[in-house]
Design an enzyme around this catalytic site. Sequence first.
Site, short mmCIF file in Angstrom:
data_model
loop_
_atom_site.label_atom_id
_atom_site.label_comp_id
_atom_site.label_asym_id
_atom_site.label_seq_id
_atom_site.Cartn_x
_atom_site.Cartn_y
_atom_site.Cartn_z
N HIS A 129 0.86 -1.18 0.00
CA HIS A 129 0.00 0.00 0.00
C HIS A 129 0.90 1.24 0.00
CE1 HIS A 129 -3.47 2.36 0.23
NE2 HIS A 129 -3.97 2.01 1.41
N ARG A 291 -3.15 11.82 2.69
CA ARG A 291 -3.33 10.97 1.52
C ARG A 291 -3.56 11.82 0.27
NH1 ARG A 291 -5.07 5.73 1.86
NH2 ARG A 291 -4.71 5.83 -0.39
#
Length: 309
Positions: A129, A291
């Site tokens: 990830h 993010r």
Amino acid sequence: MQALKGRDFLSLLDLSPAELAELLELAANMKSGKVTARCEKILGLLFSKASTRTRVSFSAAMYQLGGQVMDLNPMVTQVSRGEPLQDTARVLDRYLDVLAIRTFAQADLETYAKYAEIPVINALTDWAHPCQALADLMTIKECFGQFSGVTVSYFGDGNNVAHSLMLGCAMMGMNVRVATPPDYQPNGSVVGKAKTFAGDRSEVVVTTDAIAAAKGTHVLYTDVWASMGQEAEADSRIPVFQPYQINSELLKYADPEAIVLHCLPAHRGEEITDAVIEGDQSRVWDQAENRMHAQKALLASVLGATFEG
């Protein structure tokens, strides 16, 4: 970041430590407004797994760059009916400028990257990830002002998040400790690569002792104990992982100025207590926001955006 133009981002291993540091610096400057970018391109989101933060943060980032987003839900495309991945990749390559994929197998992601000439970004696989790790590193730098001398401790399942976190911390010269139950440790090859990056600068430790991992650490990090696709194991994992819960007792072993991170979604009362995630040391919401900023910098870089500032 012109060196990243046109390149895939399948894992942190696609970047050198210097490129990773520069990308994080760009993300910080874009977040603060010191640098702006314009990129009127089209991003495709091909997600086989549920998503909140990844879907919304990628979409917001692309819109803020002046581009557009196409949601390619596999259930309403021919992917769900068995169209070969290489055929889908070749076709999407003709329509899109960049493709972010969230799927199970890393090999499937690599197939898309092989047959599509546009940049392919790993938005999560069972193995890695990397976009989450970008936000993690960005948040740590914001909190401590540097990477050198910082120790990051991860508690729980040695999963995709743990893999990318280990690599990112080692690449940036931080100490990283991973505390897991004996049968849930991270992939040995990933541990080996992290140790290679760390060299003599920092340490990479894998242990089954949560307290040892917590002692003096600056960052306590956790993830759900059962990832997507492992729901049937969730209840049986609880007693196995209970000693690795981030709670007030574990925090007492950490540095007094330590912060707490979680990639979300959180199962409050399992891997982390409500008191900790809502406590003064939690930086979970900053981490979630980052993010968007980290992925905006990534998208602008692989697409060759026009930068100002």
